[in-house]
Design a protein around this motif. Sequence first.
Motif, PDB file in Angstrom:
ATOM      1  N   ARG A 313      37.484  47.565  52.898  1.00 47.59           N
ATOM      2  CA  ARG A 313      38.044  48.414  51.846  1.00 47.59           C
ATOM      3  C   ARG A 313      39.403  48.986  52.241  1.00 47.59           C
ATOM      4  NH1 ARG A 313      37.599  53.781  52.975  1.00 47.59           N
ATOM      5  NH2 ARG A 313      36.084  54.415  54.565  1.00 47.59           N
ATOM      6  N   ARG A 314      39.613  49.205  53.544  1.00 46.41           N
ATOM      7  CA  ARG A 314      40.909  49.735  53.978  1.00 46.41           C
ATOM      8  C   ARG A 314      42.013  48.695  53.780  1.00 46.41           C
ATOM      9  NH1 ARG A 314      39.081  52.667  59.685  1.00 46.41           N
ATOM     10  NH2 ARG A 314      37.985  54.449  58.723  1.00 46.41           N
ATOM     11  N   LYS A 315      41.726  47.445  54.151  1.00 48.39           N
ATOM     12  CA  LYS A 315      42.713  46.374  53.993  1.00 48.39           C
ATOM     13  C   LYS A 315      43.017  46.128  52.524  1.00 48.39           C
ATOM     14  CE  LYS A 315      43.636  44.428  58.121  1.00 48.39           C
ATOM     15  NZ  LYS A 315      44.953  43.990  58.595  1.00 48.39           N
ATOM     16  N   LEU A 316      41.958  46.009  51.711  1.00 47.86           N
ATOM     17  CA  LEU A 316      42.162  45.741  50.292  1.00 47.86           C
ATOM     18  C   LEU A 316      42.791  46.939  49.606  1.00 47.86           C
ATOM     19  CD1 LEU A 316      41.840  43.867  47.897  1.00 47.86           C
ATOM     20  CD2 LEU A 316      39.489  44.675  47.634  1.00 47.86           C
ATOM     21  N   GLY A 317      42.377  48.144  49.981  1.00 46.05           N
ATOM     22  CA  GLY A 317      42.968  49.345  49.394  1.00 46.05           C
ATOM     23  C   GLY A 317      44.457  49.442  49.665  1.00 46.05           C
ATOM     24  N   ALA A 318      44.866  49.119  50.895  1.00 50.99           N
ATOM     25  CA  ALA A 318      46.292  49.147  51.240  1.00 50.99           C
ATOM     26  C   ALA A 318      47.066  48.130  50.406  1.00 50.99           C
ATOM     27  CB  ALA A 318      46.468  48.868  52.729  1.00 50.99           C
ATOM     28  N   ALA A 319      46.478  46.946  50.191  1.00 51.26           N
ATOM     29  CA  ALA A 319      47.144  45.919  49.391  1.00 51.26           C
ATOM     30  C   ALA A 319      47.264  46.362  47.932  1.00 51.26           C
ATOM     31  CB  ALA A 319      46.376  44.602  49.485  1.00 51.26           C
ATOM     32  N   ILE A 320      46.228  47.011  47.401  1.00 53.71           N
ATOM     33  CA  ILE A 320      46.258  47.475  46.007  1.00 53.71           C
ATOM     34  C   ILE A 320      47.314  48.563  45.833  1.00 53.71           C
ATOM     35  CG2 ILE A 320      44.932  48.731  44.259  1.00 53.71           C
ATOM     36  CD1 ILE A 320      42.449  47.215  45.216  1.00 53.71           C
ATOM     37  N   ARG A 321      47.455  49.435  46.823  1.00 54.46           N
ATOM     38  CA  ARG A 321      48.453  50.520  46.717  1.00 54.46           C
ATOM     39  C   ARG A 321      49.885  49.983  46.682  1.00 54.46           C
ATOM     40  NH1 ARG A 321      44.537  52.623  50.240  1.00 54.46           N
ATOM     41  NH2 ARG A 321      43.422  54.411  49.321  1.00 54.46           N
ATOM     42  N   PHE A 419      40.286  40.273  42.746  1.00 53.05           N
ATOM     43  CA  PHE A 419      41.359  41.249  42.528  1.00 53.05           C
ATOM     44  C   PHE A 419      42.682  40.468  42.528  1.00 53.05           C
ATOM     45  CE2 PHE A 419      37.857  43.591  44.147  1.00 53.05           C
ATOM     46  CZ  PHE A 419      37.996  44.927  43.802  1.00 53.05           C
ATOM     47  N   ILE A 420      43.450  40.571  41.443  1.00 48.54           N
ATOM     48  CA  ILE A 420      44.737  39.878  41.337  1.00 48.54           C
ATOM     49  C   ILE A 420      45.839  40.922  41.391  1.00 48.54           C
ATOM     50  CG2 ILE A 420      46.146  38.313  39.962  1.00 48.54           C
ATOM     51  CD1 ILE A 420      43.528  37.351  38.636  1.00 48.54           C
ATOM     52  N   LEU A 421      46.702  40.802  42.393  1.00 48.57           N
ATOM     53  CA  LEU A 421      47.713  41.816  42.682  1.00 48.57           C
ATOM     54  C   LEU A 421      49.106  41.297  42.324  1.00 48.57           C
ATOM     55  CD1 LEU A 421      46.400  42.681  46.280  1.00 48.57           C
ATOM     56  CD2 LEU A 421      45.476  43.433  44.077  1.00 48.57           C
ATOM     57  N   ASP A 422      49.676  41.834  41.224  1.00 45.19           N
ATOM     58  CA  ASP A 422      51.017  41.449  40.772  1.00 45.19           C
ATOM     59  C   ASP A 422      51.169  39.942  40.567  1.00 45.19           C
ATOM     60  OD1 ASP A 422      52.256  43.917  40.473  1.00 45.19           O
ATOM     61  OD2 ASP A 422      52.837  44.044  42.585  1.00 45.19           O
ATOM     62  N   ARG A 423      50.060  39.259  40.365  1.00 47.66           N
ATOM     63  CA  ARG A 423      50.073  37.799  40.191  1.00 47.66           C
ATOM     64  C   ARG A 423      50.743  37.088  41.362  1.00 47.66           C
ATOM     65  NH1 ARG A 423      49.203  36.083  34.466  1.00 47.66           N
ATOM     66  NH2 ARG A 423      48.594  37.982  33.354  1.00 47.66           N
ATOM     67  N   ARG A 424      50.759  37.763  42.506  1.00 48.89           N
ATOM     68  CA  ARG A 424      51.348  37.193  43.718  1.00 48.89           C
ATOM     69  C   ARG A 424      50.317  37.036  44.835  1.00 48.89           C
ATOM     70  NH1 ARG A 424      56.923  37.553  44.083  1.00 48.89           N
ATOM     71  NH2 ARG A 424      56.782  37.725  46.354  1.00 48.89           N
ATOM     72  N   ARG A 425      49.309  37.878  44.833  1.00 48.39           N
ATOM     73  CA  ARG A 425      48.229  37.804  45.813  1.00 48.39           C
ATOM     74  C   ARG A 425      46.895  37.922  45.081  1.00 48.39           C
ATOM     75  NH1 ARG A 425      48.808  41.847  50.699  1.00 48.39           N
ATOM     76  NH2 ARG A 425      47.843  40.140  51.867  1.00 48.39           N
ATOM     77  N   VAL A 426      45.860  37.331  45.675  1.00 46.86           N
ATOM     78  CA  VAL A 426      44.536  37.406  45.070  1.00 46.86           C
ATOM     79  C   VAL A 426      43.493  37.616  46.161  1.00 46.86           C
ATOM     80  CG1 VAL A 426      44.266  34.884  45.108  1.00 46.86           C
ATOM     81  CG2 VAL A 426      42.854  36.249  43.560  1.00 46.86           C
ATOM     82  N   PHE A 427      42.546  38.504  45.882  1.00 47.87           N
ATOM     83  CA  PHE A 427      41.388  38.673  46.750  1.00 47.87           C
ATOM     84  C   PHE A 427      40.199  38.017  46.078  1.00 47.87           C
ATOM     85  CE2 PHE A 427      37.349  40.791  47.511  1.00 47.87           C
ATOM     86  CZ  PHE A 427      37.256  40.777  48.898  1.00 47.87           C
ATOM     87  N   ILE A 428      39.492  37.167  46.840  1.00 46.49           N
ATOM     88  CA  ILE A 428      38.246  36.554  46.382  1.00 46.49           C
ATOM     89  C   ILE A 428      37.219  36.743  47.490  1.00 46.49           C
ATOM     90  CG2 ILE A 428      37.095  34.409  45.691  1.00 46.49           C
ATOM     91  CD1 ILE A 428      39.817  33.414  44.719  1.00 46.49           C
ATOM     92  N   GLY A 429      36.056  37.262  47.134  1.00 47.06           N
ATOM     93  CA  GLY A 429      35.066  37.493  48.173  1.00 47.06           C
ATOM     94  C   GLY A 429      33.766  38.016  47.613  1.00 47.06           C
TER      95      GLY A 429
END
Length: 449
Positions: A313-321, A419-429
């Motif tokens: 959650r820390r890694k994904l949270g940082a990416a979302i911010r 989770f799709i971030l700015d259409r530049r990164r995606v989290f799948i898990g």
Amino acid sequence: MRAFFSLALVVLLVTGCATLPGANYPKEASTALANPETTRLGRQLDAKAREHPGLSGFRLLVQGVDGFLIRAEMANAAEKTLDLQYFIIQNDNTGKLLMDAVLRAADRGVRVRMLIDDSDDTQRDKQITALSAHKNIEIRIFNPFYSRGVFDVLRYPEFLFTGTRLNYRMHNKLYIADNAIALLGGRNVGDEYFQASSAREFGDTDIVTAGPLVRQESKSFDDYWNSELAIPIEGLGIKKPDPKQLDLYRAELAEHRGKMQGSDYLRRLATNEPLAGIASAGAQLIWTKAELVYDSPEKIKVEAGEQSGPLLRRKLGAAIREVKQDLVVVSPYLVPGDGGVKLLRDLRARGVRVRILTNSLASTDMPIVHAGYQHWRIPMLEAGVELYEVRPVLGKPDGGGGSLKSPSSGQYALHAKVFILDRRRVFIGSMNFDRRSMHLNTEIGLLID
């Protein structure tokens, strides 16, 4: 009957005082295959990786039937090692077909390691115990209950006594063949995940990985496999694995395979797709940079500050911010809590568009979780979040428009975690946007550029 409940009382008293069943049972540490290039899959995929230095290859599988096929094909192709890590493995039609493929891999000399969470033991002990009688199959249970087998009915009272420990579950889904190709995502093993159930279909995703990142995924498996919470199945229950039970289960699997010969699943399995195209044709893989993110097996201790370790959650949270324009979330169970709502409000305050797709009350398989979502729905809407809820039956909506068809006749429920971030990164898990995934369950996923 009196003797039964006397024994039940003893079990509860024991579980109330003890920590982890089987903790003292002897086990040996083991690790992933050190030289995957000595296998056919390893050589094929290594050749592709050399054409894309510093990158890993990925392929998204959204159809449930493809999720079944790739797992069975990976078991069929494995030459030296096969590692499975799952929250749930069902002993149903597709589950039996996959266990048959795993058993036949072990018969060829493949070392099989299966790590399974103990959240749903009912009807599974016989299957697991039978397979573990094979000399090449080792099965470990993550954070096990004491109550199992004929005493499975005692699980609920046991949970009342030791809920702090037993509420902590391994939600990871990971499947690796020869340390050369890996599969992770939201799917467990069972008919409803592979479009084979007449009662329910879970809409979900798998992501295939090839290249250097596979070794990191194998390391995450090793971390869990060798953790104190992974207990050999032989150290649990009353009866040890019995070769006769294995023979009976082998016969049951063979009979089941014969009955399924006319099915579309086995006909398509004969083509060896999608694995053949992935292993031999680089065009079926997208090569890019990515990061594996997963929780420590001792997540509860890390959360409490008792030891160091990774938290997803820390890694994904940082990416979302870091999102600047657009966030799209697909989460079947949506209970963000105060922290999650604050994160969404902060994004909206910066002008970030936030869209979330989740289950409706009619589609969800977990009404109690949906009740938690309802508590947070108004705060999210007031923050400007766009919420969308899935219909329980796929097809053309009233009033015309597009159509999303499904081969399954059962009720549809969302199960993917994306989770799709700015259409530049995606989290799948495996991580839902809910408090259980963020703070209680262990999870795994990929952040892909």
